[in-house]
Scaffold this motif. Structure first.
Motif, PDB file in Angstrom:
ATOM      1  N   ALA A   3       0.840  -1.203   0.000  1.00  0.00           N
ATOM      2  CA  ALA A   3       0.000   0.000   0.000  1.00  0.00           C
ATOM      3  C   ALA A   3       0.874   1.253   0.000  1.00  0.00           C
ATOM      4  O   ALA A   3       0.585   2.218  -0.713  1.00  0.00           O
ATOM      5  N   TYR A   7       1.094   4.067  -2.922  1.00  0.00           N
ATOM      6  CA  TYR A   7       0.877   5.471  -2.581  1.00  0.00           C
ATOM      7  C   TYR A   7       2.054   6.328  -3.058  1.00  0.00           C
ATOM      8  O   TYR A   7       1.862   7.394  -3.640  1.00  0.00           O
ATOM      9  N   ARG A  42      -7.447   8.278  -6.872  1.00  0.00           N
ATOM     10  CA  ARG A  42      -6.756   7.071  -6.403  1.00  0.00           C
ATOM     11  C   ARG A  42      -5.947   7.361  -5.152  1.00  0.00           C
ATOM     12  O   ARG A  42      -5.843   6.507  -4.254  1.00  0.00           O
ATOM     13  N   GLN A  45      -8.299   7.339  -2.191  1.00  0.00           N
ATOM     14  CA  GLN A  45      -8.693   5.967  -1.875  1.00  0.00           C
ATOM     15  C   GLN A  45      -7.554   5.225  -1.183  1.00  0.00           C
ATOM     16  O   GLN A  45      -7.775   4.493  -0.214  1.00  0.00           O
ATOM     17  N   THR A  46      -6.332   5.418  -1.670  1.00  0.00           N
ATOM     18  CA  THR A  46      -5.181   4.751  -1.077  1.00  0.00           C
ATOM     19  C   THR A  46      -4.926   5.266   0.332  1.00  0.00           C
ATOM     20  O   THR A  46      -4.598   4.482   1.231  1.00  0.00           O
ATOM     21  N   SER A  48      -7.157   6.371   2.407  1.00  0.00           N
ATOM     22  CA  SER A  48      -8.202   5.764   3.237  1.00  0.00           C
ATOM     23  C   SER A  48      -7.853   4.313   3.562  1.00  0.00           C
ATOM     24  O   SER A  48      -8.004   3.863   4.707  1.00  0.00           O
ATOM     25  N   HIS A  49      -7.373   3.599   2.560  1.00  0.00           N
ATOM     26  CA  HIS A  49      -6.986   2.196   2.758  1.00  0.00           C
ATOM     27  C   HIS A  49      -5.835   2.085   3.763  1.00  0.00           C
ATOM     28  O   HIS A  49      -5.856   1.221   4.652  1.00  0.00           O
ATOM     29  N   ILE A  50      -4.851   2.959   3.649  1.00  0.00           N
ATOM     30  CA  ILE A  50      -3.703   2.930   4.571  1.00  0.00           C
ATOM     31  C   ILE A  50      -4.162   3.255   5.986  1.00  0.00           C
ATOM     32  O   ILE A  50      -3.705   2.625   6.949  1.00  0.00           O
ATOM     33  N   ASN A  52      -7.037   2.580   7.295  1.00  0.00           N
ATOM     34  CA  ASN A  52      -7.697   1.377   7.806  1.00  0.00           C
ATOM     35  C   ASN A  52      -6.684   0.307   8.190  1.00  0.00           C
ATOM     36  O   ASN A  52      -6.906  -0.444   9.147  1.00  0.00           O
ATOM     37  N   LEU A  53      -5.586   0.221   7.461  1.00  0.00           N
ATOM     38  CA  LEU A  53      -4.549  -0.761   7.789  1.00  0.00           C
ATOM     39  C   LEU A  53      -3.841  -0.412   9.096  1.00  0.00           C
ATOM     40  O   LEU A  53      -3.340  -1.300   9.789  1.00  0.00           O
TER      41      LEU A  53
END
Length: 72
Positions: A3, A7, A42, A45-46, A48-50, A52-53
């Protein structure tokens, strides 16, 4: 790590497109502008994903729960 690398690649692409938008070629500037808009989406979104991780797993997640509903 994947991720983060994704990014970082997106940020590098955005920086490159900003350099291209400073150039003389009108067609390349237009293409870079369109691609930058997609890359910004993108990027969000990335991010947000990071986020959450990075949230630690709750040790209570594996336990069962009982829910009691009473008339009141």
């Amino acid at each position: 790590m994947q991720a983060y690398e994704s990014y970082k690649r997106i940020l590098d692409d955005i920086a490159f497109n900003k350099e291209v938008m400073q150039g003389d070629d009108a067609e390349m500037r237009e293409l870079a502008k369109q691609e930058t808009e997609e890359l910004q989406e993108r990027k969000e979104q990335t991010e947000s994903h990071i986020r959450n991780l990075l949230i630690p797993k709750d040790p209570q997640d594996s336990k069962d729960a009982i829910l009691e509903i009473r008339a009141g």
